[in-house]
Scaffold this active site. Structure first.
Site, mmCIF file in Angstrom:
data_model
loop_
_atom_site.group_PDB
_atom_site.id
_atom_site.type_symbol
_atom_site.label_atom_id
_atom_site.label_comp_id
_atom_site.label_asym_id
_atom_site.label_seq_id
_atom_site.Cartn_x
_atom_site.Cartn_y
_atom_site.Cartn_z
ATOM 1 C CE LYS A 128 -1.671 1.532 4.270
ATOM 2 N NZ LYS A 128 -1.472 2.989 4.342
ATOM 3 C CG ASN A 129 2.161 2.720 3.651
ATOM 4 O OD1 ASN A 129 0.841 3.008 3.193
ATOM 5 N ND2 ASN A 129 2.621 2.437 4.831
ATOM 6 C CB CYS A 167 -4.200 6.314 10.941
ATOM 7 S SG CYS A 167 -5.065 5.056 10.048
ATOM 8 N NE ARG A 198 0.433 10.317 10.340
ATOM 9 C CZ ARG A 198 -0.118 9.541 9.586
ATOM 10 N NH1 ARG A 198 -1.458 9.356 9.829
ATOM 11 N NH2 ARG A 198 0.609 9.242 8.608
ATOM 12 C CG ASP A 215 3.233 1.384 9.472
ATOM 13 O OD1 ASP A 215 2.864 2.511 10.176
ATOM 14 O OD2 ASP A 215 3.469 1.707 8.119
ATOM 15 N NE ARG A 266 -7.332 4.550 5.573
ATOM 16 C CZ ARG A 266 -6.731 5.332 6.157
ATOM 17 N NH1 ARG A 266 -7.008 5.925 7.186
ATOM 18 N NH2 ARG A 266 -5.674 6.215 5.346
HETATM 19 C C1 EPZ Z 1 4.296 6.973 6.291
HETATM 20 O O1 EPZ Z 1 3.519 7.900 7.072
HETATM 21 C C2 EPZ Z 1 3.261 5.657 6.188
HETATM 22 N N1 EPZ Z 1 2.227 5.931 5.428
HETATM 23 C C3 EPZ Z 1 2.900 5.452 7.762
HETATM 24 O O2 EPZ Z 1 2.036 4.283 7.522
HETATM 25 C C4 EPZ Z 1 4.160 5.040 8.601
HETATM 26 O O3 EPZ Z 1 3.696 4.675 10.163
HETATM 27 C C5 EPZ Z 1 5.190 6.295 8.629
HETATM 28 O O4 EPZ Z 1 5.403 6.650 7.097
HETATM 29 C C6 EPZ Z 1 6.364 5.941 9.293
HETATM 30 O O5 EPZ Z 1 7.209 4.740 8.808
HETATM 31 C C7 EPZ Z 1 2.183 5.973 3.890
HETATM 32 O O6 EPZ Z 1 3.403 5.906 3.544
HETATM 33 C C8 EPZ Z 1 1.233 6.089 3.119
HETATM 34 P P1 EPZ Z 1 6.232 10.312 8.349
HETATM 35 P P2 EPZ Z 1 4.285 9.471 6.839
HETATM 36 O O7 EPZ Z 1 6.223 11.584 7.504
HETATM 37 O O8 EPZ Z 1 4.844 9.697 5.503
HETATM 38 C C9 EPZ Z 1 6.288 13.832 11.685
HETATM 39 C C10 EPZ Z 1 0.014 2.895 7.938
HETATM 40 O O9 EPZ Z 1 -0.324 2.305 8.742
HETATM 41 N N2 EPZ Z 1 6.288 14.776 10.645
HETATM 42 O O10 EPZ Z 1 7.331 9.561 8.127
HETATM 43 O O11 EPZ Z 1 2.836 10.315 7.277
HETATM 44 C C11 EPZ Z 1 5.267 12.980 11.887
HETATM 45 O O12 EPZ Z 1 4.540 13.674 12.760
HETATM 46 C C12 EPZ Z 1 0.736 4.455 7.836
HETATM 47 O O13 EPZ Z 1 0.219 2.103 6.541
HETATM 48 C C13 EPZ Z 1 6.608 16.144 10.982
HETATM 49 O O14 EPZ Z 1 6.693 16.248 12.258
HETATM 50 O O15 EPZ Z 1 5.038 9.410 8.182
HETATM 51 C C14 EPZ Z 1 5.780 11.618 12.604
HETATM 52 O O16 EPZ Z 1 6.139 11.921 13.830
HETATM 53 C C15 EPZ Z 1 0.164 5.138 9.091
HETATM 54 N N3 EPZ Z 1 6.159 17.029 10.062
HETATM 55 C C16 EPZ Z 1 7.300 11.529 11.922
HETATM 56 O O17 EPZ Z 1 7.461 12.642 11.354
HETATM 57 C C17 EPZ Z 1 6.113 16.503 8.789
HETATM 58 O O18 EPZ Z 1 5.945 17.732 8.141
HETATM 59 C C18 EPZ Z 1 7.214 10.597 10.771
HETATM 60 O O19 EPZ Z 1 6.302 10.623 9.882
HETATM 61 C C19 EPZ Z 1 5.820 15.417 8.452
HETATM 62 C C20 EPZ Z 1 6.041 14.506 9.570
#
Ligand code: EPZ
Length: 429
Positions: free
Chosen positions: A22-23, A126, A131, A316, A408
């Site tokens: 998915k991701n 979610c 986020r 995840d 999802r």
């Molecule tokens: C991706 O989310 C995945 N989603 C998530 O999977 C996964 O948990 C996550 O990466 C971490 O591996 C998809 O690929 C569609 P991040 P993403 O930006 O990109 C903070 C699932 O269950 N952050 O790496 O949204 C954020 O709040 C999902 O399939 C900021 O602070 O995650 C988090 O604490 C859930 N500012 C950390 O970084 C920003 O502008 C990592 O988030 C962006 C992120």
């Protein structure tokens, strides 16, 4: 609303075909916005999030066509979908569409790079933490975009197109790396992204962009260099197997005991999780075309884990691993470092009889001899599946409410598990 009903006690035996990730599929689909030619993606999983993103892309003017099955193709294989963004008819991604899924915010990168403007609603997704989107805004601004937040929308423009730059992410972000990578492919000159996400899905996106004509080096490492090109063309790309689905079924087998071949799974995509399973006493072997997972009657050993960006233990899989630890012989500490609110499964696992104490970002899980079935509910995708896994090993029947979370991200979950002997069914009301 559909529910999943699981009656625990059966060991899992047989084979499970792992779907496309998915991701990886979501950013790959979004990459189709970068070219007027056709991007053909193979092995696209059949998931609610894929359907939601298709709606968003078609709103921007993308045509899509699902290819018919080829002769001899197994009905369990993912779909092949052609995406063609011949003309972008709208550079706004509205609240009604984006609020359902955070990844849809990522259209901001390609829209801005190709059209010089994008107006994208701030995301939903979610409920696992606040986020924010500060890193997206920061990196796009570094590439020369002018970005404001107006009435719940990120509004980005560039007068003369994006320009390559050096940007060091202050924090690793998968989504912001995807967006920066896509945007930089069409920027003028060289972009260097430091402290970039190393997740296999980022490398998969880079491979696809290269097939479309992008010039990228270093994907899969924390420094990615992109030399901008004038235009990208079409390509055909196969979505890599889902490492989170792989880990989830591996943990399910660990939980129930049994012997299952995870077909198409690639161990190098989830070494840290497989290592944690081995430490817990689970048999994990690479086998032709997949991974074999086995556990006999031996007890599950308690193993501490801490979630980290790739190649560390994936957030995840945290909920699923916690489910396994509820039955361990001893006490395990599970520390979540990626999201601040990703323990919603704790109180639901407790309904099944688990003993878990929360101490800030660490859950202390004291293994119990038996879980027992109950009504449970989860508010995110991976938490929901952790409850299904726990239900597979609980005495009696567990009913997991709010199944739309599972839809999802898990393709044919009940079908895949019941083929291996689980007693699991979907109940529509
Ligand atoms: C991706 O989310 C995945 N989603 C998530 O999977 C996964 O948990 C996550 O990466 C971490 O591996 C998809 O690929 C569609 P991040 P993403 O930006 O990109 C903070 C699932 O269950 N952050 O790496 O949204 C954020 O709040 C999902 O399939 C900021 O602070 O995650 C988090 O604490 C859930 N500012 C950390 O970084 C920003 O502008 C990592 O988030 C962006 C992120």
């Amino acid at each position: 609303m559909d529910k999943i009903r699981v009656t625990g006690g059966n060991q899992l035996e047989g084979a499970i075909t792992i779907s496309g990730a998915k991701n990886a599929a979501l950013p790959l689909m979004i990459a189709s916005l970068l070219t007027e030619e056709t991007l053909t993606l193979e092995n696209v999983p059949h998931l609610a999030d894929v359907e939601s993103l298709i709606r968003i892309l078609t709103n921007h003017g993308v045509d899509y066509r699902v290819e018919g099955k080829r002769k001899g193709q197994d009905s369990r294989q993912g779909r092949t979908i052609e995406f063609t963004a011949g003309a972008i008819v709208d550079t706004t991604a509205p609240y009604e569409l984006v609020s359902r899924m955070r990844a849809s915010f990522w259209v901001i990168g390609p829209l801005l790079a190709r059209m010089g403007e994008a107006r994208v609603s701030l995301p939903g997704g979610c409920a696992i933490g606040t986020r924010p989107v500060d890193l997206f805004i920061d990196v796009l601004a570094r590439l020369g975009a002018d970005i404001k937040i107006e009435n719940g929308y990120a509004v980005a423009t560039t007068a003369d197109g994006l320009v390559g730059a050096h940007y060091e992410f202050p924090k690793v972000s998968v989504g912001a790396t995807h967006v920066a990578l896509m945007a930089a492919t069409l920027a003028k000159g060289r972009t260097v992204l430091s402290n970039a996400a190393r997740e296999p899905e980022v490398a998969d996106l880079a491979r696809c962009l290269k097939a479309m004509g992008a010039r990228i080096e270093g994907e899969g490492s924390s420094t990615i260099t992109i030399d901008g090109v004038e235009r990208l063309g079409g390509a055909r790309h196969r979505v890599l197997p889902d490492r989170i689905e792989t880990g989830t079924y591996a943990i399910a087998v660990a939980m129930t005991g049994g012997n299952v071949l995870l077909e198409g799974a690639r161990p190098e995509l989830l070494e840290s999780a497989l290592e944690a399973l081995r430490s817990a006493g689970v048999g994990v072997e690479r086998e032709n075309g997949g991974i074999r997972v086995t556990r006999g009657n031996e007890p599950i050993r308690a193993v501490d884990i801490t979630t980290q960006p790739f190649p560390g233990f994936p957030t995840d899989l945290q909920a699923q691993f916690m489910a396994l630890m509820t039955r361990a012989d001893g006490t395990a500490e599970i520390t979540e470092t990626i999201f601040e609110n990703r323990f919603m499964h704790v109180q639901e696992l407790a309904r099944l009889g688990a003993h878990i104490n929360l101490d800030g970002q660490t859950a202390v899980v004291e293994g119990v001899d038996e879980l027992h079935g109950a009504q449970v509910m989860a508010t995110d995708l991976r938490a929901s599946v952790s409850l299904v896994i726990a239900g597979l090993a609980a005495r009696g029947t567990t009913t997991v409410n709010r199944v739309y979370h599972l839809d999802r991200g898990f393709e044919r979950l009940e079908d895949k598990l019941s083929r291996c002997g689980a007693v699991i069914e979907r109940v529509s009301e």
